[in-house]
Design a protein around this motif. Structure first.
Motif, PDB file in Angstrom:
ATOM      1  N   ALA A   1       0.834  -1.211   0.000  1.00  0.00           N
ATOM      2  CA  ALA A   1       0.000   0.000   0.000  1.00  0.00           C
ATOM      3  C   ALA A   1       0.862   1.252   0.000  1.00  0.00           C
ATOM      4  N   ALA A   2       1.934   1.248   0.760  1.00  0.00           N
ATOM      5  CA  ALA A   2       2.819   2.415   0.804  1.00  0.00           C
ATOM      6  C   ALA A   2       3.456   2.660  -0.566  1.00  0.00           C
ATOM      7  N   VAL A   3       3.862   1.591  -1.223  1.00  0.00           N
ATOM      8  CA  VAL A   3       4.470   1.730  -2.556  1.00  0.00           C
ATOM      9  C   VAL A   3       3.434   2.219  -3.569  1.00  0.00           C
ATOM     10  N   LEU A   4       2.208   1.716  -3.460  1.00  0.00           N
ATOM     11  CA  LEU A   4       1.174   2.052  -4.446  1.00  0.00           C
ATOM     12  C   LEU A   4       0.488   3.388  -4.190  1.00  0.00           C
ATOM     13  N   GLU A   5       0.759   4.038  -3.090  1.00  0.00           N
ATOM     14  CA  GLU A   5       0.092   5.311  -2.789  1.00  0.00           C
ATOM     15  C   GLU A   5       0.276   6.316  -3.924  1.00  0.00           C
ATOM     16  N   ARG A   6       1.465   6.403  -4.465  1.00  0.00           N
ATOM     17  CA  ARG A   6       1.722   7.325  -5.585  1.00  0.00           C
ATOM     18  C   ARG A   6       0.875   6.952  -6.804  1.00  0.00           C
ATOM     19  N   THR A   7       0.770   5.659  -7.071  1.00  0.00           N
ATOM     20  CA  THR A   7      -0.052   5.187  -8.187  1.00  0.00           C
ATOM     21  C   THR A   7      -1.517   5.526  -7.949  1.00  0.00           C
ATOM     22  N   TRP A   8      -1.995   5.320  -6.722  1.00  0.00           N
ATOM     23  CA  TRP A   8      -3.394   5.637  -6.410  1.00  0.00           C
ATOM     24  C   TRP A   8      -3.685   7.116  -6.567  1.00  0.00           C
ATOM     25  N   GLN A   9      -2.739   7.953  -6.201  1.00  0.00           N
ATOM     26  CA  GLN A   9      -2.925   9.394  -6.391  1.00  0.00           C
ATOM     27  C   GLN A   9      -2.998   9.730  -7.876  1.00  0.00           C
ATOM     28  N   ALA A  10      -2.160   9.072  -8.682  1.00  0.00           N
ATOM     29  CA  ALA A  10      -2.181   9.296 -10.128  1.00  0.00           C
ATOM     30  C   ALA A  10      -3.507   8.831 -10.730  1.00  0.00           C
ATOM     31  N   VAL A  11      -4.011   7.686 -10.284  1.00  0.00           N
ATOM     32  CA  VAL A  11      -5.299   7.178 -10.763  1.00  0.00           C
ATOM     33  C   VAL A  11      -6.409   8.162 -10.404  1.00  0.00           C
ATOM     34  N   ASP A  12      -6.378   8.680  -9.191  1.00  0.00           N
ATOM     35  CA  ASP A  12      -7.392   9.649  -8.760  1.00  0.00           C
ATOM     36  C   ASP A  12      -7.341  10.913  -9.622  1.00  0.00           C
ATOM     37  N   ARG A  13      -6.150  11.421  -9.884  1.00  0.00           N
ATOM     38  CA  ARG A  13      -6.024  12.623 -10.728  1.00  0.00           C
ATOM     39  C   ARG A  13      -6.502  12.342 -12.151  1.00  0.00           C
TER      40      ARG A  13
ATOM     41  N   ALA B   1      -8.755  10.138 -13.044  1.00  0.00           N
ATOM     42  CA  ALA B   1     -10.219  10.015 -13.006  1.00  0.00           C
ATOM     43  C   ALA B   1     -10.876  11.388 -12.958  1.00  0.00           C
ATOM     44  N   ARG B   2     -10.306  12.289 -12.163  1.00  0.00           N
ATOM     45  CA  ARG B   2     -10.865  13.651 -12.103  1.00  0.00           C
ATOM     46  C   ARG B   2     -10.705  14.352 -13.444  1.00  0.00           C
ATOM     47  N   GLU B   3      -9.565  14.133 -14.101  1.00  0.00           N
ATOM     48  CA  GLU B   3      -9.339  14.718 -15.431  1.00  0.00           C
ATOM     49  C   GLU B   3     -10.365  14.209 -16.434  1.00  0.00           C
ATOM     50  N   LEU B   4     -10.624  12.899 -16.413  1.00  0.00           N
ATOM     51  CA  LEU B   4     -11.623  12.318 -17.306  1.00  0.00           C
ATOM     52  C   LEU B   4     -13.001  12.907 -17.019  1.00  0.00           C
ATOM     53  N   ASP B   5     -13.358  13.009 -15.726  1.00  0.00           N
ATOM     54  CA  ASP B   5     -14.645  13.606 -15.344  1.00  0.00           C
ATOM     55  C   ASP B   5     -14.805  15.005 -15.920  1.00  0.00           C
ATOM     56  N   GLU B   6     -13.743  15.798 -15.891  1.00  0.00           N
ATOM     57  CA  GLU B   6     -13.799  17.174 -16.383  1.00  0.00           C
ATOM     58  C   GLU B   6     -13.999  17.240 -17.889  1.00  0.00           C
ATOM     59  N   GLU B   7     -13.581  16.212 -18.614  1.00  0.00           N
ATOM     60  CA  GLU B   7     -13.698  16.197 -20.073  1.00  0.00           C
ATOM     61  C   GLU B   7     -15.066  15.726 -20.552  1.00  0.00           C
TER      62      GLU B   7
END
Length: 141
Positions: free
Chosen positions: A92-104, A106-112
């Motif tokens: 989980a600690a290693v993947l935190e950066r990946t999860w933040q990227a996935v969240d960003r 997803a928000r980018e896709l929502d905005e489009e």
């Protein structure tokens, strides 16, 4: 819908693979819930993650095989709980950066989109909680 899910899950899985982690998209809500709670029972996990108890049992078994989860006992020792293992916390600690990227992403896709995908999905799930899709089909037969 299947095509959309395949596209989204496939991209997330590729990000996990690139990070060198043995992790599946369906593990994410379990890990996040256990990070917040420490330990939980299968029924509580299933409800929190919005899946059936058999589905959660299958996910937990797969996560145990990967070494991500361990069994724990409740304070009163009457029920068995599930908790993150040391490896689970490390992954989980290693993947935190990946999860933040996935969240960003997803928000980018929502905005489009003309309408928020996450808002539409939430509204559809709420409507289905009121009247199942099976009931809706039955009305039209």
């Amino acid at each position: 819908m299947r095509h959309l899910i395949l596209e989204l899950d496939g991209a997330v899985q590729a990000a996990y693979d690139k990070a060198g982690m043995e992790f599946r998209p369906r593990f994410y809500p379990v890990v996040k819930f256990l990070q917040a709670r420490g330990a939980a029972g299968i029924v509580e996990l299933a409800q929190a993650c919005g899946v059936s108890q058999p589905g959660m049992t299958q996910t937990i078994q797969e996560m145990r095989r990967a070494g991500l989860l361990v069994s724990a006992t409740s304070e009163d020792r009457r029920s068995r709980l599930i908790a993150l293992s040391d490896k689970g916390r490390s992954v989980a600690a290693v993947l935190e950066r990946t999860w933040q990227a996935v969240d960003r992403a997803a928000r980018e896709l929502d905005e489009e989109l003309p309408n928020s995908l996450s808002g539409t999905v939430d509204a559809a799930l709420a409507a289905l909680a009121e009247t199942s899709f099976a009931s809706r089909i039955e009305r039209h037969l």
